[in-house]
Design a protein around this motif. Structure first.
Motif, PDB file in Angstrom:
ATOM      1  N   THR A 253      15.208   8.219  70.710  1.00 26.62           N
ATOM      2  CA  THR A 253      14.547   8.025  69.407  1.00 26.62           C
ATOM      3  C   THR A 253      14.130   6.569  69.236  1.00 26.62           C
ATOM      4  N   PRO A 254      13.243   6.290  68.294  1.00 27.53           N
ATOM      5  CA  PRO A 254      12.834   4.898  68.064  1.00 27.53           C
ATOM      6  C   PRO A 254      13.985   4.005  67.576  1.00 27.53           C
ATOM      7  N   LEU A 255      15.069   4.596  67.102  1.00 22.71           N
ATOM      8  CA  LEU A 255      16.197   3.785  66.624  1.00 22.71           C
ATOM      9  C   LEU A 255      17.281   3.604  67.693  1.00 22.71           C
ATOM     10  N   ALA A 256      16.914   3.888  68.949  1.00 26.29           N
ATOM     11  CA  ALA A 256      17.898   3.835  70.048  1.00 26.29           C
ATOM     12  C   ALA A 256      18.672   2.522  70.104  1.00 26.29           C
ATOM     13  N   GLY A 257      17.994   1.419  69.836  1.00 28.65           N
ATOM     14  CA  GLY A 257      18.630   0.117  70.048  1.00 28.65           C
ATOM     15  C   GLY A 257      19.451  -0.391  68.868  1.00 28.65           C
ATOM     16  N   TYR A 258      19.534   0.370  67.805  1.00 25.35           N
ATOM     17  CA  TYR A 258      20.237  -0.122  66.613  1.00 25.35           C
ATOM     18  C   TYR A 258      21.728   0.215  66.659  1.00 25.35           C
ATOM     19  N   PRO A 259      22.539  -0.612  66.005  1.00 22.82           N
ATOM     20  CA  PRO A 259      23.989  -0.331  66.037  1.00 22.82           C
ATOM     21  C   PRO A 259      24.354   0.867  65.162  1.00 22.82           C
ATOM     22  N   PRO A 260      25.447   1.537  65.495  1.00 25.76           N
ATOM     23  CA  PRO A 260      25.877   2.661  64.657  1.00 25.76           C
ATOM     24  C   PRO A 260      26.397   2.185  63.299  1.00 25.76           C
ATOM     25  N   GLY A 261      26.499   3.123  62.361  1.00 29.72           N
ATOM     26  CA  GLY A 261      27.104   2.816  61.067  1.00 29.72           C
ATOM     27  C   GLY A 261      28.583   2.522  61.260  1.00 29.72           C
ATOM     28  N   ASP A 262      29.218   1.873  60.281  1.00 27.34           N
ATOM     29  CA  ASP A 262      30.640   1.619  60.488  1.00 27.34           C
ATOM     30  C   ASP A 262      31.486   2.502  59.570  1.00 27.34           C
ATOM     31  N   MET A 263      32.643   2.862  60.122  1.00 29.90           N
ATOM     32  CA  MET A 263      33.502   3.863  59.486  1.00 29.90           C
ATOM     33  C   MET A 263      33.967   3.412  58.101  1.00 29.90           C
ATOM     34  N   MET A 264      34.267   2.136  57.968  1.00 28.34           N
ATOM     35  CA  MET A 264      34.777   1.673  56.682  1.00 28.34           C
ATOM     36  C   MET A 264      33.730   1.863  55.582  1.00 28.34           C
ATOM     37  N   THR A 265      32.477   1.579  55.903  1.00 29.38           N
ATOM     38  CA  THR A 265      31.422   1.787  54.896  1.00 29.38           C
ATOM     39  C   THR A 265      31.297   3.268  54.555  1.00 29.38           C
ATOM     40  N   VAL A 266      31.388   4.117  55.580  1.00 28.87           N
ATOM     41  CA  VAL A 266      31.315   5.566  55.321  1.00 28.87           C
ATOM     42  C   VAL A 266      32.436   5.965  54.362  1.00 28.87           C
ATOM     43  N   LEU A 267      33.639   5.462  54.615  1.00 31.49           N
ATOM     44  CA  LEU A 267      34.778   5.840  53.762  1.00 31.49           C
ATOM     45  C   LEU A 267      34.586   5.345  52.334  1.00 31.49           C
ATOM     46  N   LYS A 268      33.979   4.173  52.202  1.00 32.11           N
ATOM     47  CA  LYS A 268      33.731   3.657  50.847  1.00 32.11           C
ATOM     48  C   LYS A 268      32.717   4.538  50.112  1.00 32.11           C
ATOM     49  N   VAL A 269      31.672   4.945  50.823  1.00 35.25           N
ATOM     50  CA  VAL A 269      30.653   5.814  50.194  1.00 35.25           C
ATOM     51  C   VAL A 269      31.288   7.155  49.809  1.00 35.25           C
ATOM     52  N   LEU A 270      32.061   7.691  50.722  1.00 39.38           N
ATOM     53  CA  LEU A 270      32.720   8.976  50.480  1.00 39.38           C
ATOM     54  C   LEU A 270      33.665   8.883  49.275  1.00 39.38           C
ATOM     55  N   ALA A 271      34.495   7.851  49.262  1.00 41.39           N
ATOM     56  CA  ALA A 271      35.481   7.693  48.180  1.00 41.39           C
ATOM     57  C   ALA A 271      34.773   7.503  46.842  1.00 41.39           C
ATOM     58  N   THR A 272      33.716   6.714  46.838  1.00 44.91           N
ATOM     59  CA  THR A 272      32.978   6.488  45.587  1.00 44.91           C
ATOM     60  C   THR A 272      32.349   7.796  45.115  1.00 44.91           C
ATOM     61  N   CYS A 273      31.812   8.544  46.054  1.00 40.53           N
ATOM     62  CA  CYS A 273      31.224   9.844  45.729  1.00 40.53           C
ATOM     63  C   CYS A 273      32.265  10.759  45.104  1.00 40.53           C
ATOM     64  N   ARG A 274      33.433  10.821  45.675  1.00 40.46           N
ATOM     65  CA  ARG A 274      34.494  11.675  45.134  1.00 40.46           C
ATOM     66  C   ARG A 274      34.830  11.289  43.696  1.00 40.46           C
ATOM     67  N   ILE A 275      34.859   9.987  43.446  1.00 39.38           N
ATOM     68  CA  ILE A 275      35.215   9.524  42.096  1.00 39.38           C
ATOM     69  C   ILE A 275      34.108   9.867  41.099  1.00 39.38           C
ATOM     70  N   VAL A 276      32.875   9.696  41.529  1.00 39.18           N
ATOM     71  CA  VAL A 276      31.740   9.919  40.629  1.00 39.18           C
ATOM     72  C   VAL A 276      31.470  11.422  40.440  1.00 39.18           C
ATOM     73  N   MET A 277      31.726  12.206  41.495  1.00 35.35           N
ATOM     74  CA  MET A 277      31.465  13.654  41.443  1.00 35.35           C
ATOM     75  C   MET A 277      32.730  14.395  41.862  1.00 35.35           C
ATOM     76  N   PRO A 278      33.757  14.353  40.982  1.00 40.80           N
ATOM     77  CA  PRO A 278      35.063  14.859  41.417  1.00 40.80           C
ATOM     78  C   PRO A 278      35.082  16.337  41.785  1.00 40.80           C
ATOM     79  N   TRP A 279      34.065  17.110  41.332  1.00 41.24           N
ATOM     80  CA  TRP A 279      34.070  18.551  41.644  1.00 41.24           C
ATOM     81  C   TRP A 279      33.289  18.881  42.901  1.00 41.24           C
ATOM     82  N   ALA A 280      32.678  17.913  43.512  1.00 44.66           N
ATOM     83  CA  ALA A 280      31.794  18.220  44.648  1.00 44.66           C
ATOM     84  C   ALA A 280      32.604  18.543  45.900  1.00 44.66           C
ATOM     85  N   HIS A 281      32.046  19.431  46.701  1.00 44.69           N
ATOM     86  CA  HIS A 281      32.623  19.641  48.033  1.00 44.69           C
ATOM     87  C   HIS A 281      32.113  18.522  48.937  1.00 44.69           C
ATOM     88  N   LEU A 282      33.045  17.840  49.566  1.00 44.44           N
ATOM     89  CA  LEU A 282      32.681  16.726  50.452  1.00 44.44           C
ATOM     90  C   LEU A 282      33.256  16.988  51.841  1.00 44.44           C
TER      91      LEU A 282
END
Ligand code: 5AD
Length: 367
Positions: A253-282
């Motif tokens: 893909t054209p994004l081949a050379g870019y670094p992957p996302g980092d796990m800590m940021t993913v966890l922060k997004v996930l945790a914030t999502c849970r707090i903001v949308m406590p009923w959502a399936h995540l």
């Protein structure tokens, strides 16, 4: 002076305490866009721990201890789109393309149901070869044979086609918005727009689908502001499900050379999502498990309450390469189910009973 982070946590805590009365209501989330950004900006270990503990508390109060299992069947890897991050993009000519015959799809669903899955997710690239009536037939054939909820994850279609799929009895529709930044969206998805995506998500809701959206974390050009907008968008759309996973570069893909996302940021997004949308399936996404061997366990401790094992037959599974390392061909459906159950038990949680429908789901208007 109280930090913006602490102020956001306190606002979240008092809201969650009020909500404990019952999720039937639909009270407005008091967390403004600035609170969401403050939560995502958690930086030292203490703040991050507080964020994750608050999310885990919200998950426990609103979703309980059950972790729902959804079996995914990736029935076609053809794709009409050319998304910059995805290995299924149409310009990737190195990929051998497949479409599973209907009988194989139904057989995989039957096997999944026998193992204990109460939801089957039918996923493909945006494969326009399938007419809405073919998708209808797929849904009806599965529902005739086995008692499962069905999620469709087949991309962008005409509104009338979604109507036919809903009328066929599909329960949920998963269409990640990927990124809420309109410019970034347009750059990464040639010929597509964020508006078009959002209109479809709204329409799917109107049809009575339980709707899933979600984003990719770590896309080149993405900032904390953009991630905050992702969460605001999902809150405003009132989605029943949000799939959040890291970007993993694919060599073709054209994004081949870019670094992957980092796990800590993913966890922060996930945790914030849970707090903001406590009923959502995540879901604790497969991409989390690909990036980090303990990624899905970490996600389950940071607000996630769903696991989606891949139950595509091995001959096809290897070819569904959205990003490298996604699918373990050595793990068949039965083993995938067993591993997920073991993961759930090892975290002191329980395997979800029933279909795992959203508790906030509004009944469908007759299609
Ligand atoms: N890295 C991470 N996630 C990806 N997806 C597609 N390509 C990638 C990648 N390179 C995700 C998109 C899509 C889902 C099926 O997979 O979010 O919606």
């Amino acid at each position: 002076m109280r930090s913006q982070f602490l102020e956001a946590i306190e606002t979240a805590e008092s809201w969650l305490d009020q909500l404990k009365g019952g999720p039937g209501l639909s009270p407005t989330c008091p967390l403004g866009d600035h609170h969401i950004k403050a939560l995502l900006s958690a930086c030292d270990q203490e703040e991050i721990n507080t964020l994750i503990e608050t999310a885990d508390y919200a998950r426990k109060v609103f979703m309980g201890n059950q972790v729902h299992l959804r079996g995914i069947i990736e029935f076609s890897n053809h794709c009409a789109r050319n998304c910059w991050y995805c290995g299924l993009r149409r310009d990737n000519t190195c990929l051998r393309r497949y479409r599973m015959p209907l009988r194989d799809i139904v057989a995989a669903a039957r096997e999944g149901a026998k193992l204990g899955f109460k939801t089957i997710v039918l996923q493909s690239g945006d494969d326009l070869w399938y007419s809405a009536s073919m998708i209808r037939q797929m849904v009806e054939s599965i529902k005739q044979e086995v008692d499962v909820a069905i999620t469709l994850s087949i991309g962008e279609r005409e509104f009338s086609e979604y109507e036919e799929m809903r009328a066929a009895g599909a329960d949920r529709f998963l269409l990640k918005h990927e990124t809420a930044d309109p410019d970034l969206y347009a750059r990464l998805h040639p010929g597509m727009t964020l508006d078009g995506r959002v209109e479809r998500l709204k329409y799917l809701h109107r049809l009575g689908f339980q709707v899933g959206s979600g984003n990719i974390v770590g896309l080149p050009g993405q900032t904390i502001d953009v991630l905050a907008r992702d969460i605001c968008l999902m809150r405003d759309l009132d989605v029943e499900m949000a799939g959040i996973g890291p970007f993993i570069p694919h060599p073709a893909t054209p994004l081949a050379g870019y670094p992957p996302g980092d796990m800590m940021t993913v966890l922060k997004v996930l945790a914030t999502c849970r707090i903001v949308m406590p009923w959502a399936h995540l879901p604790a996404t497969t991409a989390c498990g690909t990036l980090d061997p303990n990624g899905r366990q970490k996600a389950l401790r940071a607000g996630a309450n769903v696991i989606m094992p891949d139950i595509t037959p091995a001959e096809y599974k290897a070819l569904y390469e959205i990003y490298p390392g996604k699918n373990r061909v050595d793990i068949d459906a039965a083993r995938g189910y067993q591993l997920a159950v073991e993961m759930i038990i090892s975290l002191g949680r329980e395997v979800g009973q029933g279909y795992g429908h959203s508790s906030r789901h509004r009944p469908a208007p007759a299609a």
